[in-house]
Scaffold this motif. Structure first.
Motif, PDB file in Angstrom:
ATOM      1  N   THR A   1       0.841  -1.200   0.000  1.00  0.00           N
ATOM      2  CA  THR A   1       0.000   0.000   0.000  1.00  0.00           C
ATOM      3  C   THR A   1       0.878   1.253   0.000  1.00  0.00           C
ATOM      4  OG1 THR A   1      -1.621  -1.217   1.302  1.00  0.00           O
ATOM      5  CG2 THR A   1      -1.875   1.173   1.203  1.00  0.00           C
ATOM      6  N   ALA A   2       1.927   1.245   0.840  1.00  0.00           N
ATOM      7  CA  ALA A   2       2.817   2.405   0.932  1.00  0.00           C
ATOM      8  C   ALA A   2       3.384   2.742  -0.444  1.00  0.00           C
ATOM      9  CB  ALA A   2       3.951   2.120   1.917  1.00  0.00           C
ATOM     10  N   ARG A   3       3.862   1.690  -1.158  1.00  0.00           N
ATOM     11  CA  ARG A   3       4.431   1.935  -2.488  1.00  0.00           C
ATOM     12  C   ARG A   3       3.376   2.450  -3.447  1.00  0.00           C
ATOM     13  NH1 ARG A   3       7.607  -2.552  -1.861  1.00  0.00           N
ATOM     14  NH2 ARG A   3       6.001  -3.818  -2.818  1.00  0.00           N
ATOM     15  N   ALA A   4       2.176   1.879  -3.386  1.00  0.00           N
ATOM     16  CA  ALA A   4       1.105   2.308  -4.301  1.00  0.00           C
ATOM     17  C   ALA A   4       0.760   3.779  -4.072  1.00  0.00           C
ATOM     18  CB  ALA A   4      -0.139   1.430  -4.102  1.00  0.00           C
ATOM     19  N   VAL A   5       0.631   4.155  -2.798  1.00  0.00           N
ATOM     20  CA  VAL A   5       0.292   5.557  -2.513  1.00  0.00           C
ATOM     21  C   VAL A   5       1.424   6.472  -2.959  1.00  0.00           C
ATOM     22  CG1 VAL A   5      -0.210   7.222  -0.690  1.00  0.00           C
ATOM     23  CG2 VAL A   5      -1.254   4.958  -0.619  1.00  0.00           C
ATOM     24  N   THR A   6       2.677   6.093  -2.649  1.00  0.00           N
ATOM     25  CA  THR A   6       3.825   6.909  -3.058  1.00  0.00           C
ATOM     26  C   THR A   6       3.815   7.115  -4.564  1.00  0.00           C
ATOM     27  OG1 THR A   6       5.076   5.987  -1.207  1.00  0.00           O
ATOM     28  CG2 THR A   6       6.330   7.108  -2.923  1.00  0.00           C
ATOM     29  N   THR A   7       3.604   6.019  -5.313  1.00  0.00           N
ATOM     30  CA  THR A   7       3.567   6.141  -6.778  1.00  0.00           C
ATOM     31  C   THR A   7       2.464   7.103  -7.196  1.00  0.00           C
ATOM     32  OG1 THR A   7       4.256   3.848  -6.897  1.00  0.00           O
ATOM     33  CG2 THR A   7       3.400   4.830  -8.935  1.00  0.00           C
ATOM     34  N   ARG A   8       1.266   6.941  -6.592  1.00  0.00           N
ATOM     35  CA  ARG A   8       0.139   7.792  -6.981  1.00  0.00           C
ATOM     36  C   ARG A   8       0.446   9.257  -6.690  1.00  0.00           C
ATOM     37  NH1 ARG A   8      -4.741   5.416  -4.414  1.00  0.00           N
ATOM     38  NH2 ARG A   8      -4.331   6.883  -2.756  1.00  0.00           N
ATOM     39  N   ILE A   9       1.103   9.530  -5.535  1.00  0.00           N
ATOM     40  CA  ILE A   9       1.402  10.917  -5.182  1.00  0.00           C
ATOM     41  C   ILE A   9       2.478  11.495  -6.100  1.00  0.00           C
ATOM     42  CG2 ILE A   9       2.453  12.374  -3.405  1.00  0.00           C
ATOM     43  CD1 ILE A   9       0.987  10.771  -1.310  1.00  0.00           C
ATOM     44  N   LEU A  10       3.511  10.695  -6.420  1.00  0.00           N
ATOM     45  CA  LEU A  10       4.633  11.237  -7.202  1.00  0.00           C
ATOM     46  C   LEU A  10       4.351  11.261  -8.696  1.00  0.00           C
ATOM     47  CD1 LEU A  10       7.853   9.952  -5.431  1.00  0.00           C
ATOM     48  CD2 LEU A  10       6.865  12.242  -5.468  1.00  0.00           C
ATOM     49  N   PHE A  11       3.361  10.492  -9.151  1.00  0.00           N
ATOM     50  CA  PHE A  11       3.058  10.445 -10.576  1.00  0.00           C
ATOM     51  C   PHE A  11       2.769  11.854 -11.118  1.00  0.00           C
ATOM     52  CE2 PHE A  11      -0.379  10.095 -13.826  1.00  0.00           C
ATOM     53  CZ  PHE A  11       0.412   9.642 -14.862  1.00  0.00           C
ATOM     54  N   ALA A  12       1.857  12.576 -10.458  1.00  0.00           N
ATOM     55  CA  ALA A  12       1.464  13.886 -10.966  1.00  0.00           C
ATOM     56  C   ALA A  12       2.645  14.867 -11.030  1.00  0.00           C
ATOM     57  CB  ALA A  12       0.321  14.447 -10.133  1.00  0.00           C
ATOM     58  N   PRO A  13       3.405  15.099  -9.925  1.00  0.00           N
ATOM     59  CA  PRO A  13       4.506  16.063 -10.012  1.00  0.00           C
ATOM     60  C   PRO A  13       5.496  15.729 -11.136  1.00  0.00           C
ATOM     61  CG  PRO A  13       4.121  15.464  -7.735  1.00  0.00           C
ATOM     62  CD  PRO A  13       3.243  14.579  -8.567  1.00  0.00           C
ATOM     63  N   THR A  14       5.699  14.426 -11.391  1.00  0.00           N
ATOM     64  CA  THR A  14       6.605  14.048 -12.468  1.00  0.00           C
ATOM     65  C   THR A  14       6.076  14.542 -13.809  1.00  0.00           C
ATOM     66  OG1 THR A  14       6.980  12.031 -11.187  1.00  0.00           O
ATOM     67  CG2 THR A  14       7.859  12.076 -13.433  1.00  0.00           C
ATOM     68  N   VAL A  15       4.776  14.333 -14.025  1.00  0.00           N
ATOM     69  CA  VAL A  15       4.217  14.749 -15.312  1.00  0.00           C
ATOM     70  C   VAL A  15       4.056  16.265 -15.378  1.00  0.00           C
ATOM     71  CG1 VAL A  15       2.471  14.235 -17.030  1.00  0.00           C
ATOM     72  CG2 VAL A  15       3.035  12.532 -15.324  1.00  0.00           C
ATOM     73  N   TRP A  16       3.754  16.932 -14.221  1.00  0.00           N
ATOM     74  CA  TRP A  16       3.708  18.410 -14.239  1.00  0.00           C
ATOM     75  C   TRP A  16       5.038  18.940 -14.757  1.00  0.00           C
ATOM     76  CZ3 TRP A  16      -1.027  17.995 -13.806  1.00  0.00           C
ATOM     77  CH2 TRP A  16      -1.766  17.697 -12.666  1.00  0.00           C
ATOM     78  N   ALA A  17       6.164  18.292 -14.364  1.00  0.00           N
ATOM     79  CA  ALA A  17       7.480  18.748 -14.811  1.00  0.00           C
ATOM     80  C   ALA A  17       7.556  18.708 -16.333  1.00  0.00           C
ATOM     81  CB  ALA A  17       8.582  17.884 -14.186  1.00  0.00           C
ATOM     82  N   VAL A  18       6.996  17.660 -16.931  1.00  0.00           N
ATOM     83  CA  VAL A  18       6.961  17.575 -18.397  1.00  0.00           C
ATOM     84  C   VAL A  18       6.166  18.744 -18.966  1.00  0.00           C
ATOM     85  CG1 VAL A  18       6.202  16.174 -20.355  1.00  0.00           C
ATOM     86  CG2 VAL A  18       7.176  15.057 -18.331  1.00  0.00           C
ATOM     87  N   ALA A  19       5.016  19.043 -18.357  1.00  0.00           N
ATOM     88  CA  ALA A  19       4.175  20.147 -18.842  1.00  0.00           C
ATOM     89  C   ALA A  19       4.927  21.470 -18.759  1.00  0.00           C
ATOM     90  CB  ALA A  19       2.881  20.211 -18.026  1.00  0.00           C
ATOM     91  N   ILE A  20       5.684  21.661 -17.668  1.00  0.00           N
ATOM     92  CA  ILE A  20       6.428  22.912 -17.499  1.00  0.00           C
ATOM     93  C   ILE A  20       7.454  23.071 -18.612  1.00  0.00           C
ATOM     94  CG2 ILE A  20       8.074  24.108 -15.983  1.00  0.00           C
ATOM     95  CD1 ILE A  20       6.554  22.806 -13.612  1.00  0.00           C
ATOM     96  N   VAL A  21       8.088  21.950 -18.993  1.00  0.00           N
ATOM     97  CA  VAL A  21       9.089  22.003 -20.060  1.00  0.00           C
ATOM     98  C   VAL A  21       8.429  22.250 -21.410  1.00  0.00           C
ATOM     99  CG1 VAL A  21      10.797  20.618 -21.301  1.00  0.00           C
ATOM    100  CG2 VAL A  21      10.744  20.577 -18.803  1.00  0.00           C
ATOM    101  N   LEU A  22       7.242  21.653 -21.629  1.00  0.00           N
ATOM    102  CA  LEU A  22       6.580  21.767 -22.932  1.00  0.00           C
ATOM    103  C   LEU A  22       5.878  23.111 -23.133  1.00  0.00           C
ATOM    104  CD1 LEU A  22       4.934  18.236 -23.330  1.00  0.00           C
ATOM    105  CD2 LEU A  22       6.945  19.128 -24.529  1.00  0.00           C
TER     106      LEU A  22
END
Lengths: 195, 195, 195, 195
Positions: free
Chosen positions: A143-164
Motif C-alpha cells: 500500500t505504501a508503495r502504491a500511494v507513493t507512486t500515486r502521489i509522485l506520478f502527478a509532479p513528475t508529469v507536471w514537470a513535463v508540462a512545465i518544459v513543454l
C-alpha cells in the motif's frame, strides 16, 4: 484529527467555490449578445473547470491518504497547513490562466504551483510513513508503495508540462488534463471501499 | 462542542482562503510583462504568506488548546466567538500591509491586531483554567503553565514589534516571522501525539 | 464518509453565502433615495431568493439521499465532486439572471444548468443503486423507486421550462418556482424522521 | 443531524467572514494619511462589529436550541434553511448600514431583517415543540418557556428599535447593542454546561 479534516475540507470547499468569482457577468443588451459574451468567457470557464478538477482530484487523494492517519502531532498539522497554503493560492493562479490562456508564462506558473502542491503532499506522506505510530493501522509496504507512486506520478508529469509549455501552451494544458483524467479513470476502476 | 469546532474551523478556513482575494490578476500584454507584473506583486504575496502563517499557527494552537475542553457553557462560546472576531478581521489588516508594506502605521496596526488576538486566546484559556469542570480531563499544573507560556509568548513579542516598527517596518516584520518560525520549530520538535 | 459530507456541506454553505455578493450596496443621498434604490434591486433579490431556494432544496435532497450511503469508493467521491462542480457554478448563473431577468437566454441557461445538476445527482444515485455494498442498509425497491422519481421529477420539469422560456421568460421562472414550492410542500407533508 | 449542523455552522462562519469584504483598504500616501483614512472607516468597523455580534449571538442561540434536537424531518431541515436564508443576507444589510450609518431607512431595514431572522428562529422552535418525537430528550415546560422567552425577547425589542429609528438612527443602534450586550451578559451568568 476531526479538526484537521474540518479545516482541510473547509479550505478545499472555499477554494473550489471562490473560483467562480473569476467568472464575471458580461455586459450585453440582448439575448444574442449575451450568448456571444458567454461564449467569449470560454477561457475562463476552461480555467474554472481545470481548477475545479485539480482541487477535486487532490481532495479525493487527500481524503484517501488522510484515512491512513489515526493520530496527529503538531508537525503533521503544520505539514497539512502547508498543503492548504498552496490550495488556497490556487484561485489566484487559476485566474491568471483564465485571463492569459495563451501566455506560456501563465501555464508554466500553473505547473510550478501544482509541483509545489504535489511536493507538499509528498512531504506529508513521507512524514506519516516515518512516524508509523500516527497511522490508523500499520501500512503494509505494498500500500505504501502504491500511494507513493500515486502521489509522485502527478509532479513528475507536471514537470513535463512545465518544459513543454514554453513551446506550446496548449500542449501544457493537454498534459494537465491527461493527468487529471488519468486519476479519475484509475479512481473509477479502483473499487476499494473507504471507511 | 463539535459545533464550536466546526464554526472555528470554518472561520479559519475562510479567513485563510479570503486572503487570496487581495492577489489581483495583473494587466500584461506578454509573458515577460506578466512575469514583471507578478514580481511586482511581491509585497502582496509576502503579506499573503504572513497572514497565512499567522492563521495556520493560531489554528494549530487553537486545536491543541481546545483539545483540553470537554464541555462548554455559553460564556466559553462567547469567548471563542471573540477570538473568531479578530480572526475574521485578519484579511483586512493583511490587505493593508500588502498595500502599504513600508508604512510604519500598517505594521503597528498589524501588531495591535495580533496583540488583541493573543489576548482573546489568553482570556479563553484563563476561563478554561478557572472552570475545571469544562476540561476534558484534569489539566495538571505543568501542562497549564506550558500552555500559558506558549499563549503569552507571542503577545509579549508582538509588543516588541509594535515598539520597533515606527523605527523600521522591516524590523517589525522580522519579529513577526521570527515568532512564527519559532512556533513551527517548537511544534515540529514537540512530538506529543494529539487525539 | 464524514469528509464527503463536510466537503459537500461546505460547498453548499459557501455557494449559498456567495450569492449575497451580487447584491451591491446602491448609491443614494437620502433615506427615500435609498428605498427607491433598494426597490430597484428587486430582480437581484428575486435571483438571490431563487438561487437560495435551489441550493436549499438540493441540499435537503442531497442530505436525504446520502443518508442511504454507508461507505464510499473513489468513483462515488468523484461523482459527488461532479455535483459540487455544478453547485459551485450556481452563483454565476444566478448572477446572470439577476442582471438579465428578462432575457430568454439567461432563463434557458439557468434551466440547462439545473438540468446538468439534476442529471449529476441522478448519476450518483444510479451508482449507489448498482453498488449495493455501499449502502448503509439494503435499499428496498419501493424506496429506490420513490427516490428515483423525486430526483428525476425536477429535471423533467426543467426541460419544460427551457422550452417555454424563449416564449416567455416569466413562464420559465414560474415553472422553476412551482417545482421548488412543490418540493417544499412534499417535504413538509412527509414526516419521515431522518437519522 | 450532523449535516444540518455542518451546513448551519458553515453559513454562519462564511457570513461572519464575508463581513470583512466591506472593509476596503483605503488610499493613502503616508502613515498619517493611512491613520486618518482608517479612522474614517469608523462607521464600517462599527457595522462590522454589529454584524459580527448579531451573527455570534444568533449562532450561540442556535447552538443551544439545536442541542435539544435529536432527530430531524425534512420540514425541520427547510425551517432551518429559512433561517440560513436570512443569515446569508446579513452581510448585505450590514454593508448598507456601514455605508449609510445616519439614514433612518438603513437602520429600519436592518431592524426588519433582524425581525425576520428572529421570527424564523421562533418558527423552528415552535415546530420542535409541536413535534416532541424530534427532541433529543423530553423538553420540560420550564425549559420550553425559558427558550421561548429568550427567542422572542429580541424580536420584541427590535420592533421598538424600528419604531425609534426614524426619529433617531443612533437610538436604533443603541437598542440593537443593548439587546446584544444583554444576551452576552445573560449568557456569561448562566453557567449551564452544554453537551
Amino acid at each position: 484529527m476531526n479538526r484537521l479534516h474540518a479545516l482541510t475540507d473547509g479550505v478545499y470547499a472555499i477554494a473550489m467555490t471562490l473560483l467562480v468569482l473569476e467568472l464575471h457577468v458580461p455586459d450585453a443588451r440582448s439575448s444574442s449578445e449575451l450568448l456571444t459574451a458567454l461564449a467569449a468567457l470560454g477561457p475562463n470557464l476552461f480555467a474554472f473547470a481545470l481548477g475545479f478538477a485539480v482541487l477535486g482530484t487532490y481532495w479525493v487523494g487527500s481524503a484517501v491518504n488522510l484515512s491512513h492517519l489515526g493520530r496527529v502531532d503538531r508537525a503533521a498539522l503544520f505539514l497539512n497547513v502547508l498543503q492548504l497554503f498552496f490550495i488556497s493560492l490556487l484561485p489566484f493562479t487559476t485566474a491568471i490562466i483564465g485571463r492569459y490562456p495563451d501566455e506560456a508564462a501563465a501555464v508554466v506558473l500553473y505547473g510550478v504551483h501544482l509541483e509545489a502542491l504535489g511536493l507538499a503532499q509528498y512531504a506529508h506522506w513521507v512524514y506519516v510513513l516515518r512516524n508509523p505510530h500516527l497511522a490508523h493501522s500499520p501500512i503494509d509496504p505494498r500500500t505504501a508503495r502504491a500511494v507513493t507512486t500515486r502521489i509522485l506520478f502527478a509532479p513528475t508529469v507536471w514537470a513535463v508540462a512545465i518544459v513543454l509549455a514554453p513551446f506550446s501552451p496548449r500542449l501544457g494544458y493537454a498534459v494537465y488534463y491527461v493527468v487529471l483524467i488519468g486519476y479519475v479513470v484509475t479512481a473509477v476502476r479502483d473499487r476499494t471501499v473507504l471507511r
